[in-house]
Design a protein around this motif. Structure first.
Motif, PDB file in Angstrom:
ATOM      1  N   PHE A 111       0.828  -1.200   0.000  1.00  0.00           N
ATOM      2  CA  PHE A 111       0.000   0.000   0.000  1.00  0.00           C
ATOM      3  C   PHE A 111       0.866   1.256   0.000  1.00  0.00           C
ATOM      4  N   ALA A 112       1.971   1.237   0.728  1.00  0.00           N
ATOM      5  CA  ALA A 112       2.867   2.401   0.742  1.00  0.00           C
ATOM      6  C   ALA A 112       3.446   2.646  -0.644  1.00  0.00           C
ATOM      7  N   ASP A 113       3.800   1.560  -1.346  1.00  0.00           N
ATOM      8  CA  ASP A 113       4.328   1.701  -2.710  1.00  0.00           C
ATOM      9  C   ASP A 113       3.298   2.336  -3.640  1.00  0.00           C
ATOM     10  N   TRP A 114       2.012   2.035  -3.404  1.00  0.00           N
ATOM     11  CA  TRP A 114       0.946   2.604  -4.220  1.00  0.00           C
ATOM     12  C   TRP A 114       0.608   4.030  -3.773  1.00  0.00           C
ATOM     13  N   GLY A 115       1.162   4.448  -2.665  1.00  0.00           N
ATOM     14  CA  GLY A 115       0.839   5.773  -2.141  1.00  0.00           C
ATOM     15  C   GLY A 115      -0.413   5.789  -1.286  1.00  0.00           C
ATOM     16  N   LEU A 116      -0.903   4.602  -0.916  1.00  0.00           N
ATOM     17  CA  LEU A 116      -2.093   4.497  -0.077  1.00  0.00           C
ATOM     18  C   LEU A 116      -1.640   4.439   1.382  1.00  0.00           C
ATOM     19  N   CYS A 117      -1.309   5.610   1.925  1.00  0.00           N
ATOM     20  CA  CYS A 117      -0.743   5.667   3.268  1.00  0.00           C
ATOM     21  C   CYS A 117      -1.048   7.023   3.890  1.00  0.00           C
ATOM     22  N   VAL A 118      -0.894   7.090   5.196  1.00  0.00           N
ATOM     23  CA  VAL A 118      -1.166   8.326   5.923  1.00  0.00           C
ATOM     24  C   VAL A 118      -0.243   9.437   5.431  1.00  0.00           C
TER      25      VAL A 118
END
Length: 320
Positions: A111-118
Protein backbone atom coordinates in the motif's frame (compact mmCIF):
# COMPACT_ATOMS: atom_id res chain seq x y z
CA UNK A 1 2.03 -4.15 -15.97
CA UNK A 2 2.32 -4.67 -19.73
CA UNK A 3 3.50 -1.51 -21.50
CA UNK A 4 0.86 -1.85 -24.23
CA UNK A 5 -1.90 -1.90 -21.60
CA UNK A 6 -0.69 1.42 -20.23
CA UNK A 7 -0.38 2.81 -23.76
CA UNK A 8 -3.96 1.78 -24.56
CA UNK A 9 -5.12 3.39 -21.32
CA UNK A 10 -3.37 6.68 -22.10
CA UNK A 11 -4.81 6.75 -25.63
CA UNK A 12 -8.30 6.05 -24.24
CA UNK A 13 -8.01 8.89 -21.72
CA UNK A 14 -6.76 11.42 -24.25
CA UNK A 15 -9.35 10.34 -26.79
CA UNK A 16 -12.14 10.98 -24.29
CA UNK A 17 -10.63 14.30 -23.21
CA UNK A 18 -10.44 15.59 -26.78
CA UNK A 19 -13.88 14.28 -27.71
CA UNK A 20 -16.52 16.94 -28.08
CA UNK A 21 -19.22 14.92 -26.34
CA UNK A 22 -17.65 12.29 -24.06
CA UNK A 23 -17.58 14.54 -20.99
CA UNK A 24 -21.24 15.42 -21.44
CA UNK A 25 -22.25 11.76 -21.69
CA UNK A 26 -20.08 10.33 -18.90
CA UNK A 27 -19.18 11.61 -15.43
CA UNK A 28 -16.01 9.51 -15.66
CA UNK A 29 -14.95 11.23 -18.89
CA UNK A 30 -15.80 14.56 -17.29
CA UNK A 31 -13.39 13.76 -14.45
CA UNK A 32 -10.67 12.77 -16.94
CA UNK A 33 -11.21 16.09 -18.68
CA UNK A 34 -10.94 18.01 -15.40
CA UNK A 35 -7.69 16.18 -14.71
CA UNK A 36 -6.17 17.44 -17.96
CA UNK A 37 -7.75 20.84 -18.50
CA UNK A 38 -8.25 22.08 -14.93
CA UNK A 39 -5.33 20.42 -13.18
CA UNK A 40 -2.83 20.14 -16.05
CA UNK A 41 -2.08 16.44 -15.48
CA UNK A 42 -0.68 13.93 -17.95
CA UNK A 43 -1.99 10.33 -17.73
CA UNK A 44 1.43 9.05 -18.76
CA UNK A 45 3.26 10.78 -15.88
CA UNK A 46 4.99 8.28 -13.61
CA UNK A 47 5.68 10.48 -10.59
CA UNK A 48 5.14 9.20 -7.07
CA UNK A 49 2.10 10.13 -5.02
CA UNK A 50 2.91 13.34 -3.15
CA UNK A 51 2.90 13.37 0.65
CA UNK A 52 2.66 16.31 3.00
CA UNK A 53 5.36 16.90 5.59
CA UNK A 54 4.96 15.51 9.14
CA UNK A 55 4.30 18.93 10.69
CA UNK A 56 1.41 19.65 8.33
CA UNK A 57 0.04 16.14 8.82
CA UNK A 58 0.13 16.60 12.59
CA UNK A 59 -1.78 19.87 12.26
CA UNK A 60 -4.46 18.31 10.06
CA UNK A 61 -4.90 15.34 12.37
CA UNK A 62 -5.07 17.62 15.40
CA UNK A 63 -7.75 19.73 13.70
CA UNK A 64 -9.86 16.62 13.13
CA UNK A 65 -8.99 14.90 16.40
CA UNK A 66 -12.55 14.59 17.76
CA UNK A 67 -13.90 13.47 14.39
CA UNK A 68 -11.19 10.81 14.07
CA UNK A 69 -11.95 9.51 17.58
CA UNK A 70 -15.62 9.10 16.64
CA UNK A 71 -14.74 7.48 13.31
CA UNK A 72 -12.10 5.05 14.62
CA UNK A 73 -14.45 2.25 15.83
CA UNK A 74 -16.30 2.36 12.49
CA UNK A 75 -13.01 2.12 10.58
CA UNK A 76 -12.05 -0.88 12.72
CA UNK A 77 -15.38 -2.58 12.01
CA UNK A 78 -15.18 -1.95 8.27
CA UNK A 79 -11.61 -3.21 8.19
CA UNK A 80 -12.63 -6.44 9.94
CA UNK A 81 -15.11 -7.00 7.11
CA UNK A 82 -12.77 -6.31 4.18
CA UNK A 83 -9.19 -6.55 5.48
CA UNK A 84 -8.75 -10.28 4.92
CA UNK A 85 -9.51 -9.84 1.21
CA UNK A 86 -6.45 -7.63 0.73
CA UNK A 87 -8.28 -4.31 1.05
CA UNK A 88 -7.18 -1.30 3.04
CA UNK A 89 -9.41 1.29 4.74
CA UNK A 90 -8.49 4.96 4.59
CA UNK A 91 -10.00 8.15 6.01
CA UNK A 92 -9.13 11.51 4.46
CA UNK A 93 -9.92 15.13 5.16
CA UNK A 94 -11.87 17.30 2.73
CA UNK A 95 -8.68 18.05 0.79
CA UNK A 96 -7.94 14.39 0.10
CA UNK A 97 -5.07 14.01 2.58
CA UNK A 98 -5.06 10.58 4.23
CA UNK A 99 -5.43 11.01 7.99
CA UNK A 100 -5.94 7.42 9.13
CA UNK A 101 -5.55 3.94 7.68
CA UNK A 102 -6.19 0.27 8.35
CA UNK A 103 -4.34 -2.52 6.52
CA UNK A 104 -2.56 -5.77 7.35
CA UNK A 105 1.13 -5.74 8.18
CA UNK A 106 1.69 -8.00 5.18
CA UNK A 107 0.06 -5.45 2.85
CA UNK A 108 1.50 -2.27 4.39
CA UNK A 109 4.57 -2.09 2.11
CA UNK A 110 2.45 -2.71 -0.98
CA UNK A 111 0.00 0.00 0.00
CA UNK A 112 2.87 2.40 0.74
CA UNK A 113 4.33 1.70 -2.71
CA UNK A 114 0.95 2.60 -4.22
CA UNK A 115 0.84 5.77 -2.14
CA UNK A 116 -2.09 4.50 -0.08
CA UNK A 117 -0.74 5.67 3.27
CA UNK A 118 -1.17 8.33 5.92
CA UNK A 119 -0.08 11.75 4.69
CA UNK A 120 -0.59 11.00 0.99
CA UNK A 121 -2.43 13.52 -1.19
CA UNK A 122 -5.21 11.82 -3.18
CA UNK A 123 -7.03 14.95 -4.29
CA UNK A 124 -8.18 15.04 -7.89
CA UNK A 125 -5.83 18.00 -8.43
CA UNK A 126 -2.85 15.81 -7.49
CA UNK A 127 -3.88 12.35 -8.74
CA UNK A 128 -6.52 12.98 -11.37
CA UNK A 129 -9.50 10.66 -11.42
CA UNK A 130 -9.37 8.38 -8.37
CA UNK A 131 -11.81 7.18 -5.73
CA UNK A 132 -10.93 9.67 -3.01
CA UNK A 133 -10.38 12.77 -5.14
CA UNK A 134 -13.36 12.27 -7.43
CA UNK A 135 -15.63 11.47 -4.49
CA UNK A 136 -14.61 14.75 -2.84
CA UNK A 137 -14.85 16.78 -6.05
CA UNK A 138 -18.31 15.50 -6.96
CA UNK A 139 -19.43 15.12 -3.31
CA UNK A 140 -21.03 11.75 -3.95
CA UNK A 141 -20.27 8.06 -3.54
CA UNK A 142 -18.09 6.67 -6.32
CA UNK A 143 -16.23 3.53 -7.33
CA UNK A 144 -13.18 3.92 -9.56
CA UNK A 145 -12.22 0.47 -10.85
CA UNK A 146 -8.77 -0.17 -12.25
CA UNK A 147 -8.52 1.48 -15.72
CA UNK A 148 -11.10 4.11 -14.77
CA UNK A 149 -8.26 5.86 -12.91
CA UNK A 150 -6.59 8.78 -14.68
CA UNK A 151 -2.91 7.94 -14.25
CA UNK A 152 -1.73 4.82 -16.07
CA UNK A 153 0.33 3.90 -12.99
CA UNK A 154 -2.90 3.54 -10.96
CA UNK A 155 -4.84 1.16 -13.20
CA UNK A 156 -4.07 -1.82 -10.97
CA UNK A 157 -6.22 -0.40 -8.15
CA UNK A 158 -9.90 -0.42 -7.28
CA UNK A 159 -11.21 2.31 -4.96
CA UNK A 160 -14.66 2.56 -3.34
CA UNK A 161 -15.43 5.89 -1.65
CA UNK A 162 -18.19 7.81 0.09
CA UNK A 163 -18.24 11.41 1.34
CA UNK A 164 -18.86 12.39 4.97
CA UNK A 165 -20.42 15.77 5.77
CA UNK A 166 -19.89 17.77 8.95
CA UNK A 167 -22.36 19.30 11.35
CA UNK A 168 -22.25 22.56 9.36
CA UNK A 169 -23.46 20.82 6.20
CA UNK A 170 -20.08 21.15 4.51
CA UNK A 171 -17.90 18.36 3.15
CA UNK A 172 -15.71 17.01 5.94
CA UNK A 173 -14.00 13.81 4.81
CA UNK A 174 -13.96 10.80 2.51
CA UNK A 175 -14.05 7.15 3.51
CA UNK A 176 -12.13 4.86 1.18
CA UNK A 177 -11.61 1.14 0.69
CA UNK A 178 -8.85 0.39 -1.81
CA UNK A 179 -7.45 -2.82 -3.25
CA UNK A 180 -4.60 -3.54 -5.64
CA UNK A 181 -5.59 -7.16 -6.18
CA UNK A 182 -5.63 -8.18 -9.84
CA UNK A 183 -8.63 -10.48 -9.28
CA UNK A 184 -10.83 -7.77 -7.75
CA UNK A 185 -14.09 -7.84 -9.72
CA UNK A 186 -16.59 -5.05 -10.32
CA UNK A 187 -19.36 -7.09 -8.69
CA UNK A 188 -17.26 -7.50 -5.55
CA UNK A 189 -16.58 -3.77 -5.63
CA UNK A 190 -20.33 -3.16 -5.53
CA UNK A 191 -20.63 -5.16 -2.32
CA UNK A 192 -17.74 -3.28 -0.74
CA UNK A 193 -19.16 0.01 -1.99
CA UNK A 194 -22.41 -0.67 -0.16
CA UNK A 195 -20.49 -1.25 3.08
CA UNK A 196 -18.47 1.92 2.55
CA UNK A 197 -21.62 3.98 2.02
CA UNK A 198 -23.30 2.56 5.12
CA UNK A 199 -20.20 3.12 7.25
CA UNK A 200 -19.83 6.72 6.03
CA UNK A 201 -23.47 7.38 6.97
CA UNK A 202 -22.89 5.84 10.40
CA UNK A 203 -19.78 7.96 11.02
CA UNK A 204 -21.63 11.11 9.96
CA UNK A 205 -24.51 10.30 12.32
CA UNK A 206 -22.24 9.42 15.26
CA UNK A 207 -20.20 12.59 14.81
CA UNK A 208 -23.36 14.68 14.66
CA UNK A 209 -24.65 13.14 17.90
CA UNK A 210 -21.28 13.62 19.60
CA UNK A 211 -21.25 17.27 18.57
CA UNK A 212 -24.56 17.99 20.36
CA UNK A 213 -24.29 15.98 23.60
CA UNK A 214 -26.90 18.04 25.48
CA UNK A 215 -29.46 18.23 22.69
CA UNK A 216 -32.36 15.97 21.83
CA UNK A 217 -31.64 14.22 18.52
CA UNK A 218 -34.59 13.79 16.16
CA UNK A 219 -34.27 11.21 13.38
CA UNK A 220 -36.40 12.39 10.48
CA UNK A 221 -37.81 10.34 7.62
CA UNK A 222 -36.45 11.68 4.35
CA UNK A 223 -37.48 8.77 2.15
CA UNK A 224 -33.86 7.64 1.79
CA UNK A 225 -32.68 5.25 4.48
CA UNK A 226 -29.08 5.55 3.30
CA UNK A 227 -28.75 9.25 4.20
CA UNK A 228 -28.44 10.67 7.70
CA UNK A 229 -31.37 13.03 8.36
CA UNK A 230 -30.89 14.26 11.93
CA UNK A 231 -31.89 17.38 13.84
CA UNK A 232 -30.50 18.54 17.19
CA UNK A 233 -33.07 20.35 19.36
CA UNK A 234 -32.33 22.10 22.65
CA UNK A 235 -34.45 22.20 25.80
CA UNK A 236 -36.40 25.20 24.48
CA UNK A 237 -37.45 23.30 21.31
CA UNK A 238 -35.02 25.37 19.19
CA UNK A 239 -33.16 23.62 16.37
CA UNK A 240 -29.45 23.99 17.05
CA UNK A 241 -28.08 21.54 14.49
CA UNK A 242 -28.99 19.65 11.34
CA UNK A 243 -27.20 17.22 9.07
CA UNK A 244 -26.67 18.11 5.43
CA UNK A 245 -29.66 16.09 4.29
CA UNK A 246 -31.90 17.43 7.06
CA UNK A 247 -31.03 20.95 5.95
CA UNK A 248 -32.09 20.05 2.42
CA UNK A 249 -35.28 18.21 3.43
CA UNK A 250 -36.54 20.96 5.75
CA UNK A 251 -35.36 23.95 3.73
CA UNK A 252 -32.81 25.12 6.31
CA UNK A 253 -29.59 26.99 5.60
CA UNK A 254 -27.53 24.64 3.36
CA UNK A 255 -24.27 25.31 5.22
CA UNK A 256 -23.03 27.18 8.25
CA UNK A 257 -24.93 28.37 11.31
CA UNK A 258 -28.69 27.84 11.50
CA UNK A 259 -31.16 30.65 12.08
CA UNK A 260 -32.94 29.91 15.40
CA UNK A 261 -36.36 28.38 14.79
CA UNK A 262 -38.67 26.12 16.87
CA UNK A 263 -38.65 22.48 15.84
CA UNK A 264 -42.44 22.48 15.93
CA UNK A 265 -42.47 25.06 13.14
CA UNK A 266 -40.71 22.89 10.60
CA UNK A 267 -42.77 19.82 11.48
CA UNK A 268 -45.94 21.76 10.73
CA UNK A 269 -47.53 21.45 14.18
CA UNK A 270 -49.31 24.83 14.11
CA UNK A 271 -52.64 23.85 15.68
CA UNK A 272 -53.49 24.83 19.25
CA UNK A 273 -51.96 27.56 21.41
CA UNK A 274 -49.08 29.66 20.17
CA UNK A 275 -46.29 31.79 21.62
CA UNK A 276 -46.19 32.18 25.42
CA UNK A 277 -49.49 30.32 25.75
CA UNK A 278 -47.93 27.28 24.13
CA UNK A 279 -44.91 27.48 26.43
CA UNK A 280 -47.15 27.88 29.48
CA UNK A 281 -49.29 24.91 28.46
CA UNK A 282 -46.20 22.76 27.97
CA UNK A 283 -44.87 23.74 31.42
CA UNK A 284 -48.16 22.85 33.09
CA UNK A 285 -48.41 19.51 31.26
CA UNK A 286 -44.84 18.60 32.28
CA UNK A 287 -45.50 19.51 35.92
CA UNK A 288 -48.68 17.42 36.01
CA UNK A 289 -46.92 14.48 34.38
CA UNK A 290 -44.07 14.59 36.92
CA UNK A 291 -46.62 14.76 39.73
CA UNK A 292 -48.59 11.80 38.32
CA UNK A 293 -51.60 14.07 37.91
CA UNK A 294 -51.55 15.42 41.48
CA UNK A 295 -52.60 19.07 41.03
CA UNK A 296 -51.44 20.20 44.49
CA UNK A 297 -47.98 18.71 43.95
CA UNK A 298 -47.77 20.18 40.44
CA UNK A 299 -48.77 23.61 41.77
CA UNK A 300 -45.99 23.50 44.37
CA UNK A 301 -43.49 22.57 41.68
CA UNK A 302 -44.62 25.53 39.57
CA UNK A 303 -44.56 27.89 42.54
CA UNK A 304 -48.26 28.80 42.34
CA UNK A 305 -51.32 28.10 44.44
CA UNK A 306 -53.65 25.16 43.75
CA UNK A 307 -56.53 27.48 42.82
CA UNK A 308 -54.28 29.46 40.45
CA UNK A 309 -53.20 26.27 38.71
CA UNK A 310 -56.83 25.18 38.31
CA UNK A 311 -57.65 28.53 36.66
CA UNK A 312 -54.68 28.20 34.30
CA UNK A 313 -55.63 24.63 33.44
CA UNK A 314 -59.15 25.76 32.57
CA UNK A 315 -57.86 28.63 30.42
CA UNK A 316 -55.43 26.32 28.62
CA UNK A 317 -58.08 23.67 27.98
CA UNK A 318 -56.56 21.12 30.31
CA UNK A 319 -58.95 18.84 32.20
CA UNK A 320 -58.29 17.97 35.84
Amino acid sequence: MVISEKKLHIDRILGAVHSGSAAARSSLAASWRRSVERHGLDPAADISVSRIDPAELHGRREKHDRFMMVAAPKLDHLYRLVGNSGCGVLLTDDAGIVLDQRCTDADSDTFADWGLCVGADWSEAAEGTNGIGTCLTEQRQVTIHRNEHFFARNIGMSCMDAPIFGTDGRLLAALDVSSARADQTESYNQLIGAMVGQTAKSIESDYFRASFPKARIIVADSGDADIATLLAVDSDDIIVGATRNARKVFGLEPTGALRPRPASDIFGRDDGPTGFEKAERAAVVRALARADGNVSQAARALGVGRATLYRRMKRLGLGE
